[in-house]
Write a protein that holds these residues in place. Structure first.
Motif, PDB file in Angstrom:
ATOM      1  N   THR A 132       0.868  -1.226   0.015  1.00 46.74           N
ATOM      2  CA  THR A 132       0.046   0.073  -0.014  1.00 46.74           C
ATOM      3  C   THR A 132       0.805   1.324  -0.019  1.00 46.74           C
ATOM      4  OG1 THR A 132      -2.084  -1.133   1.258  1.00 46.74           O
ATOM      5  CG2 THR A 132      -1.746   1.162   1.289  1.00 46.74           C
ATOM      6  N   TYR A 133       1.945   1.339   1.059  1.00 46.86           N
ATOM      7  CA  TYR A 133       2.801   2.497   0.986  1.00 46.86           C
ATOM      8  C   TYR A 133       3.475   2.677  -0.337  1.00 46.86           C
ATOM      9  CZ  TYR A 133       2.365   2.877   6.113  1.00 46.86           C
ATOM     10  OH  TYR A 133       1.717   3.428   7.326  1.00 46.86           O
ATOM     11  N   THR A 134       3.904   1.563  -1.186  1.00 40.05           N
ATOM     12  CA  THR A 134       4.877   1.777  -2.434  1.00 40.05           C
ATOM     13  C   THR A 134       3.646   2.314  -3.426  1.00 40.05           C
ATOM     14  OG1 THR A 134       5.875  -0.349  -2.109  1.00 40.05           O
ATOM     15  CG2 THR A 134       5.675   0.435  -4.221  1.00 40.05           C
ATOM     16  N   LYS A 135       2.579   2.201  -3.309  1.00 36.88           N
ATOM     17  CA  LYS A 135       1.586   2.521  -4.302  1.00 36.88           C
ATOM     18  C   LYS A 135       1.448   4.028  -3.910  1.00 36.88           C
ATOM     19  CE  LYS A 135      -1.218  -1.737  -5.264  1.00 36.88           C
ATOM     20  NZ  LYS A 135      -2.408  -2.404  -5.043  1.00 36.88           N
ATOM     21  N   GLN A 136       1.232   4.382  -2.612  1.00 35.13           N
ATOM     22  CA  GLN A 136       1.120   5.653  -2.215  1.00 35.13           C
ATOM     23  C   GLN A 136       2.421   6.796  -2.585  1.00 35.13           C
ATOM     24  OE1 GLN A 136      -0.040   5.641   1.714  1.00 35.13           O
ATOM     25  NE2 GLN A 136      -2.141   4.981   1.639  1.00 35.13           N
ATOM     26  N   SER A 137       3.432   5.998  -2.454  1.00 35.26           N
ATOM     27  CA  SER A 137       4.833   6.615  -2.633  1.00 35.26           C
ATOM     28  C   SER A 137       4.864   6.946  -4.106  1.00 35.26           C
ATOM     29  CB  SER A 137       5.804   5.741  -2.369  1.00 35.26           C
ATOM     30  OG  SER A 137       7.033   6.406  -2.591  1.00 35.26           O
ATOM     31  N   THR A 138       4.430   5.975  -4.976  1.00 29.68           N
ATOM     32  CA  THR A 138       4.528   6.395  -6.490  1.00 29.68           C
ATOM     33  C   THR A 138       3.599   7.473  -6.913  1.00 29.68           C
ATOM     34  OG1 THR A 138       4.846   3.951  -7.034  1.00 29.68           O
ATOM     35  CG2 THR A 138       4.148   5.204  -8.685  1.00 29.68           C
ATOM     36  N   MET A 139       2.286   7.513  -6.373  1.00 27.55           N
ATOM     37  CA  MET A 139       1.294   8.486  -6.601  1.00 27.55           C
ATOM     38  C   MET A 139       1.752   9.705  -6.162  1.00 27.55           C
ATOM     39  SD  MET A 139      -2.644   8.535  -4.819  1.00 27.55           S
ATOM     40  CE  MET A 139      -1.775   9.279  -3.319  1.00 27.55           C
ATOM     41  N   LEU A 140       2.542   9.985  -5.104  1.00 27.72           N
ATOM     42  CA  LEU A 140       3.078  11.263  -4.521  1.00 27.72           C
ATOM     43  C   LEU A 140       4.157  11.776  -5.556  1.00 27.72           C
ATOM     44  CD1 LEU A 140       3.254  10.628  -0.704  1.00 27.72           C
ATOM     45  CD2 LEU A 140       1.859  12.390  -1.686  1.00 27.72           C
ATOM     46  N   LYS A 141       4.958  10.807  -5.800  1.00 28.27           N
ATOM     47  CA  LYS A 141       6.024  11.204  -6.786  1.00 28.27           C
ATOM     48  C   LYS A 141       5.377  11.651  -8.162  1.00 28.27           C
ATOM     49  CE  LYS A 141       9.547   7.869  -5.066  1.00 28.27           C
ATOM     50  NZ  LYS A 141      10.165   6.719  -5.116  1.00 28.27           N
ATOM     51  N   ASN A 142       4.376  11.142  -8.555  1.00 25.21           N
ATOM     52  CA  ASN A 142       3.788  11.245 -10.003  1.00 25.21           C
ATOM     53  C   ASN A 142       3.095  12.733  -9.664  1.00 25.21           C
ATOM     54  OD1 ASN A 142       4.681   9.218 -11.447  1.00 25.21           O
ATOM     55  ND2 ASN A 142       2.722   8.042 -10.801  1.00 25.21           N
ATOM     56  N   LYS A 143       2.606  13.007  -8.770  1.00 28.39           N
ATOM     57  CA  LYS A 143       1.887  14.284  -8.466  1.00 28.39           C
ATOM     58  C   LYS A 143       3.067  15.497  -8.155  1.00 28.39           C
ATOM     59  CE  LYS A 143      -1.770  17.009  -6.951  1.00 28.39           C
ATOM     60  NZ  LYS A 143      -2.509  17.290  -8.058  1.00 28.39           N
TER      61      LYS A 143
END
Length: 323
Positions: A132-143
């Motif tokens: 879950t954290y990995t997905k959130q991390s990727t989302m934040l980097k993209n943002k």
């Protein structure tokens, strides 16, 4: 079917679970400790409870019944669904589902559910959290990237996103360290042995150990490949229907994806995997099919190492050598 056994078909939802026994009696209980205690009063030494794997809802009841010494089977929902379809049932209710699960139990060969140890449960929870954290991390980097390319990004927005990302990465590191510590407590040698396989690094070996419960649940490499959903699915009937062979994908998706990522390096550095890859490609088969074969080979190598206590030797023809 053993005629002495009294089967109980259980259909479990968030708040309640419905029960139908071999005699056709129907009950409903709360999906809580009080409901579990009332249900157990119906059971004896010849009782066998059968339920579907329903996300998270079945776990507490399954573990409770196991602790009480009751025989429990947790079946693949797809298998039960196929059975219900064969019955051509037009009625779809919780009561009818529990009845059909009971009928299913009478007609198939059931395997007793083993569950996981508290140690294994904690490790699996950590892996799910890291996912879950990995997905959130990727989302934040993209943002952050998206805000930056606007040309005039808001400093407060970018600063906030970077702060959240930093905290998230800090938490991920803490969980990863704790997971490694827990696994080393039980499987230190196995972790070291698995890392001797070219193509399998520290993170992959850690995930392999956790997702397979130290390989203890499997009796053969083929069984393990089937669990990962890497076994071929052949579609052929008579002379007219000849579908392309493909993997079943009915299995542990995390394990399958993990091995597929490892297969690229294995093709370069693992002699046995490279030989398989080159041979399949030379026959004109697709590179993806060759990579799937490499995944199978890697998993069977890992299984052989786990069961033998030996390490991998890339230059030795029998693959394994003693420590």
């Amino acid at each position: 079917m053993n005629k002495d056994i009294k089967y109980f078909g259980l259909d479990i939802s968030h708040l309640v679970f419905d029960v139908t026994d071999s005699l056709g009696n129907y009950y409903q209980f709360k999906n809580s400790l009080s409901g579990f205690k009332k249900f157990v009063k119906l059971l004896d030494i010849n009782s066998h409870c059968v339920m579907e794997a329903t996300g998270y809802y079945h776990y507490q009841l399954a573990y409770y019944l196991q602790e009480q010494g009751v025989k429990v089977s947790v079946e693949n929902p797809l298998s039960v669904k196929r059975f219900i379809q064969m019955k051509l049932s037009k009625i779809k209710t919780d009561k009818s589902d529990s009845k059909l699960i009971c009928e299913y139990a009478k007609q198939v060969e059931l395997k007793l559910w083993k569950g996981n140890s508290k140690h294994q449960l904690e490790c699996l929870q950590m892996i799910r959290l890291l996912s879950t954290y990995t997905k959130q991390s990727t989302m934040l980097k993209n943002k952050i990237h998206g805000e930056t390319v606007l040309g005039i990004p808001s400093k407060s927005v970018v600063s906030s996103l970077k702060r959240i990302l930093k905290e998230l990465q800090k938490d991920m590191k803490t969980i990863e360290d704790k997971l490694l510590f827990l696994v080393k407590e039980v499987h230190q040698k196995l972790l070291t042995d698995l890392k001797s396989i070219p193509g399998i690094g520290p993170k992959t070996s850690l995930m392999l150990v956790v997702l397979t419960d130290g390989f203890d649940r499997f009796t053969s490499g083929s069984e393990l490949c089937s669990y990962a959903g890497l076994t071929p699915l052949i579609r052929q009937s008579g002379s007219s229907v000849k579908g392309r062979p493909r993997i079943s994908k009915i299995g542990n998706q995390k394990l399958r994806n993990l091995l597929f990522m490892c297969s690229f390096n294995a093709c370069k550095y693992n002699h046995a995997c490279k030989a398989i890859y080159d041979r399949i490609v030379a026959k004109g088969k697709s590179k993806k099919l060759a990579l799937i074969a490499v995944c199978n080979k890697l998993l069977k190598q890992a299984f052989a190492i786990a069961k033998s206590g030996l390490t991998y030797d890339n230059n030795y023809r029998s693959v394994l050598v003693k420590n």
